[in-house]
Motif scaffolding. Structure first.
Motif, PDB file in Angstrom:
ATOM      1  N   ALA A 266      -8.949 -15.379 -29.138  1.00 29.48           N
ATOM      2  CA  ALA A 266      -8.146 -16.409 -29.807  1.00 29.48           C
ATOM      3  C   ALA A 266      -8.404 -16.381 -31.309  1.00 29.48           C
ATOM      4  N   PRO A 267      -7.404 -16.783 -32.117  1.00 24.55           N
ATOM      5  CA  PRO A 267      -7.607 -16.838 -33.573  1.00 24.55           C
ATOM      6  C   PRO A 267      -8.680 -17.869 -33.937  1.00 24.55           C
ATOM      7  N   LEU A 268      -9.315 -17.652 -35.067  1.00 24.49           N
ATOM      8  CA  LEU A 268     -10.379 -18.535 -35.563  1.00 24.49           C
ATOM      9  C   LEU A 268      -9.939 -19.998 -35.587  1.00 24.49           C
ATOM     10  N   THR A 269      -8.733 -20.250 -36.110  1.00 26.68           N
ATOM     11  CA  THR A 269      -8.278 -21.637 -36.236  1.00 26.68           C
ATOM     12  C   THR A 269      -8.198 -22.327 -34.877  1.00 26.68           C
ATOM     13  N   MET A 270      -7.776 -21.590 -33.863  1.00 30.53           N
ATOM     14  CA  MET A 270      -7.651 -22.173 -32.523  1.00 30.53           C
ATOM     15  C   MET A 270      -9.029 -22.472 -31.931  1.00 30.53           C
ATOM     16  N   LEU A 271      -9.984 -21.565 -32.152  1.00 35.99           N
ATOM     17  CA  LEU A 271     -11.341 -21.785 -31.645  1.00 35.99           C
ATOM     18  C   LEU A 271     -12.006 -22.960 -32.348  1.00 35.99           C
ATOM     19  N   GLN A 272     -11.765 -23.063 -33.652  1.00 39.79           N
ATOM     20  CA  GLN A 272     -12.349 -24.180 -34.400  1.00 39.79           C
ATOM     21  C   GLN A 272     -11.764 -25.516 -33.934  1.00 39.79           C
ATOM     22  N   GLU A 273     -10.440 -25.528 -33.706  1.00 35.24           N
ATOM     23  CA  GLU A 273      -9.800 -26.752 -33.215  1.00 35.24           C
ATOM     24  C   GLU A 273     -10.324 -27.100 -31.823  1.00 35.24           C
ATOM     25  N   SER A 274     -10.510 -26.079 -30.978  1.00 38.33           N
ATOM     26  CA  SER A 274     -11.052 -26.306 -29.631  1.00 38.33           C
ATOM     27  C   SER A 274     -12.428 -26.952 -29.712  1.00 38.33           C
ATOM     28  N   LYS A 275     -13.257 -26.422 -30.608  1.00 38.94           N
ATOM     29  CA  LYS A 275     -14.627 -26.949 -30.762  1.00 38.94           C
ATOM     30  C   LYS A 275     -14.603 -28.381 -31.272  1.00 38.94           C
ATOM     31  N   GLU A 276     -13.746 -28.635 -32.262  1.00 32.44           N
ATOM     32  CA  GLU A 276     -13.656 -29.990 -32.833  1.00 32.44           C
ATOM     33  C   GLU A 276     -13.207 -31.011 -31.794  1.00 32.44           C
ATOM     34  N   LYS A 277     -12.309 -30.592 -30.896  1.00 30.75           N
ATOM     35  CA  LYS A 277     -11.775 -31.522 -29.883  1.00 30.75           C
ATOM     36  C   LYS A 277     -12.582 -31.510 -28.583  1.00 30.75           C
ATOM     37  N   GLY A 278     -13.644 -30.702 -28.567  1.00 27.88           N
ATOM     38  CA  GLY A 278     -14.519 -30.703 -27.401  1.00 27.88           C
ATOM     39  C   GLY A 278     -14.024 -29.909 -26.213  1.00 27.88           C
ATOM     40  N   PHE A 279     -13.134 -28.923 -26.449  1.00 23.20           N
ATOM     41  CA  PHE A 279     -12.633 -28.083 -25.354  1.00 23.20           C
ATOM     42  C   PHE A 279     -13.633 -26.950 -25.095  1.00 23.20           C
ATOM     43  N   PRO A 280     -14.240 -26.898 -23.904  1.00 23.04           N
ATOM     44  CA  PRO A 280     -15.211 -25.833 -23.607  1.00 23.04           C
ATOM     45  C   PRO A 280     -14.505 -24.526 -23.241  1.00 23.04           C
ATOM     46  N   VAL A 281     -14.180 -23.748 -24.261  1.00 21.76           N
ATOM     47  CA  VAL A 281     -13.431 -22.504 -24.066  1.00 21.76           C
ATOM     48  C   VAL A 281     -14.398 -21.339 -23.803  1.00 21.76           C
ATOM     49  N   PHE A 282     -14.207 -20.661 -22.688  1.00 21.35           N
ATOM     50  CA  PHE A 282     -14.969 -19.457 -22.370  1.00 21.35           C
ATOM     51  C   PHE A 282     -14.040 -18.259 -22.609  1.00 21.35           C
ATOM     52  N   GLN A 283     -14.220 -17.541 -23.719  1.00 25.56           N
ATOM     53  CA  GLN A 283     -13.415 -16.340 -23.946  1.00 25.56           C
ATOM     54  C   GLN A 283     -13.863 -15.248 -22.977  1.00 25.56           C
ATOM     55  N   SER A 284     -12.915 -14.455 -22.510  1.00 29.33           N
ATOM     56  CA  SER A 284     -13.275 -13.432 -21.534  1.00 29.33           C
ATOM     57  C   SER A 284     -12.512 -12.134 -21.786  1.00 29.33           C
ATOM     58  N   TYR A 285     -13.028 -11.073 -21.176  1.00 28.33           N
ATOM     59  CA  TYR A 285     -12.380  -9.761 -21.222  1.00 28.33           C
ATOM     60  C   TYR A 285     -12.369  -9.218 -19.802  1.00 28.33           C
ATOM     61  N   GLY A 286     -11.209  -8.818 -19.358  1.00 23.70           N
ATOM     62  CA  GLY A 286     -11.091  -8.261 -18.022  1.00 23.70           C
ATOM     63  C   GLY A 286      -9.704  -7.672 -17.861  1.00 23.70           C
ATOM     64  N   MET A 287      -9.447  -7.149 -16.684  1.00 26.52           N
ATOM     65  CA  MET A 287      -8.158  -6.518 -16.421  1.00 26.52           C
ATOM     66  C   MET A 287      -7.946  -6.458 -14.919  1.00 26.52           C
ATOM     67  N   THR A 288      -6.769  -6.045 -14.533  1.00 24.51           N
ATOM     68  CA  THR A 288      -6.468  -5.908 -13.115  1.00 24.51           C
ATOM     69  C   THR A 288      -7.491  -5.000 -12.444  1.00 24.51           C
ATOM     70  N   GLU A 289      -7.886  -3.949 -13.150  1.00 23.57           N
ATOM     71  CA  GLU A 289      -8.827  -2.969 -12.595  1.00 23.57           C
ATOM     72  C   GLU A 289     -10.229  -3.524 -12.369  1.00 23.57           C
ATOM     73  N   THR A 290     -10.552  -4.659 -13.003  1.00 26.03           N
ATOM     74  CA  THR A 290     -11.883  -5.254 -12.813  1.00 26.03           C
ATOM     75  C   THR A 290     -11.803  -6.573 -12.042  1.00 26.03           C
ATOM     76  N   CYS A 291     -10.664  -6.809 -11.395  1.00 25.53           N
ATOM     77  CA  CYS A 291     -10.483  -8.043 -10.602  1.00 25.53           C
ATOM     78  C   CYS A 291     -10.783  -9.283 -11.435  1.00 25.53           C
TER      79      CYS A 291
END
Length: 486
Positions: A266-291
């Protein structure tokens, strides 16, 4: 041969009265779900389908789709998950490629494939037999293919990814070891069940004994209402969904403990807004091949490790490789992953499988690096890499910068031919207001080396995306698309 008890039957035995599924105003306990699946399995058993055959499943998010998935597993069918946004021709290719023996679908799609293979809807399935089904699979072989999902096919024909019962089980366990598991957890699914991010939560439900709150699609107001009404604790989102939730809410709903974010950083601004509003965002990396996810970033690192996808889930491994050489921290190379959640292989694609694996490691085709602490940063798809005057340029890096402009809603960057440099970046933007080019160049100047600046900006009404809503950068450079831009 590793086996486990049939997930739904075992869950219905262990916690029969626990709520399994909520859809609109209806609830099913695990016992209710198992009873309805048993009835449905009886109906499926009246067809001529045999254990081990592949069957297509083309449906919208609905309890009937949930029950069909479990019923197919109970009879030993492999399920080909079909994206309902695909054209008839694209779906036909996947059904033929997977050698599907039948298609289970809804009336709205039924006529699309009649005459090609047996087509069944809930209305046209045979009635249940007089006796209980004797063919029910009480155990799952963890090495057996459970589901087949076709890759998006951003280049070339899509390939069927064989996901085993073991892949799905270990994906669920690794996720729980990372994010924890609570007795009151409820996972809201509004992403399509034909995508791995939606389907994986369905399997977590029966493996964990966790309630799933199912939505047919993502409607921001309905989802917010549902989170509050049902005390939802977990939800899988992509960037556009998170953006819409943030635009509607000044603070995170009190019950939410995890928003699992996939589909790119996610862009920096979105992550900062998430943090300010208390949204516990877990960024992830995966694909169909890794279920689903194989690397995840916990919220406490979301700003400190901005842009990182995190570290591998427990039991999974990651390395960055350039040819045969393992890269040092901060060196760019191909992301390689290994783990029990990594696919069995591509269906009927021996050459692709030989090319995809290197001594048990899956070559993801993505470019990235790890920092000195082992946090992964994903840069781009190898196929989208722009090489300009010998310099490697990653379109996603430029797109992320352009998206920080308040009037840029979508950004796509691709390489176009250039006599001097070989290739140069060109940017395609969807905006809600006219933006002078000098503003965009000023933005690039403050964030990017000069060789990364787009040689041109094209303002368009929409960007080309595939049925999975992934940006198709290779289509940006097509003459037709360039001609349509202004």
């Amino acid at each position: 041969m590793m086996k486990q008890p049939n997930w739904l039957l075992h869950r219905a035995y262990v916690t029969p009265e626990r709520v399994a599924l909520i859809y609109q105003d209806k609830k099913w306990t695990f016992r209710d779900l198992a009873d309805e699946v048993n009835e449905l399995s009886n109906r499926l058993a009246q067809t001529s389908l045999k254990k081990g055959e592949a069957v297509g499943l083309l449906m919208n998010n609905h309890p009937q789709m949930v029950m069909l998935v479990h019923a197919c597993f109970s009879l030993g069918f492999k399920i080909v998950l079909l994206n309902n946004k695909l054209t008839k021709a694209e779906r036909r290719f996947q059904l033929e490629d997977a050698k599907a023996a039948a298609l289970f679908t809804e009336p709205v799609y039924a006529s699309d494939h009649k005459g090609e293979l047996p087509v069944y809807t809930m209305e046209t399935l045979p009635e249940a037999g007089q006796e209980n089904v004797k063919k029910i699979e009480n155990d799952f072989d963890l090495n057996q293919t459970a589901t087949i999902m076709y890759t998006s096919g951003t280049t070339g024909r899509p390939k069927g990814v064989e996901q085993t019962f073991g892949n799905h089980f270990h994906s669920a366990v690794s996720s729980a070891l990372n994010m924890g598991l609570r007795e009151d957890d409820r996972w809201l699914i509004s992403l399509p069940l034909f995508h791995i991010s939606g389907l994986s939560a369905l399997f977590k439900s029966v493996i964990y004994g966790m309630t799933v709150v199912l939505h047919e699609k993502f409607d921001v107001d309905e989802v917010i209402g549902s989170i509050e009404q049902h005390r939802v604790t977990m939800i899988s989102v992509v960037q556009t969904m998170l953006s819409r939730l943030l635009s509607r809410l000044e603070e995170c709903p009190s019950s939410l403990r995890c928003l699992l974010l996939g589909g790119g950083p996610a862009p920096l601004t979105m992550l900062q807004e998430s943090k300010e509003k208390g949204f516990p965002v877990f960024q992830s990396y995966g694909m169909t091949e890794t279920c689903s996810q194989i690397v995840t970033l916990a919220p406490e690192f979301s700003v400190e490790k901005l842009g990182s996808a995190g570290k591998p889930l427990f039991g999974c491994e990651l390395k960055i490789q350039d040819g045969t050489r393992i890269c040092r921290p901060f060196e760019h190379g191909e992301i390689m992953v290994k783990g029990a959640n990594v696919m069995k292989g591509y269906l009927y694609r021996e050459e692709s499988n030989a090319a995809a694996f290197d001594q048990g490691w899956l070559k993801t085709g993505d470019i990235g690096y790890v920092d000195e602490e082992g946090f992964l940063f994903v840069l781009d798809r190898r196929s989208d890499l722009i090489i300009s005057g010998g310099e490697n340029i990653y379109p996603a890096e430029i797109e992320a910068v352009l998206l920080t402009h308040s009037h840029v809603k979508e950004a796509g960057v691709t390489g176009i031919d250039d006599d001097r440099w070989g290739e140069v970046p060109a940017a395609f933007l969807v905006t809600d207001h006219k933006i002078p080019e000098n503003e965009l160049y000023a933005l690039c100047e403050s964030h990017l080396a000069k060789y990364k600046w787009p040689a041109s900006f094209h303002f368009v009404d929409e960007l080309p995306r595939n049925a999975s809503n992934k940006l198709q950068r290779h289509r940006l450079k097509s003459k037709g698309f360039l001609d349509d831009s202004n």
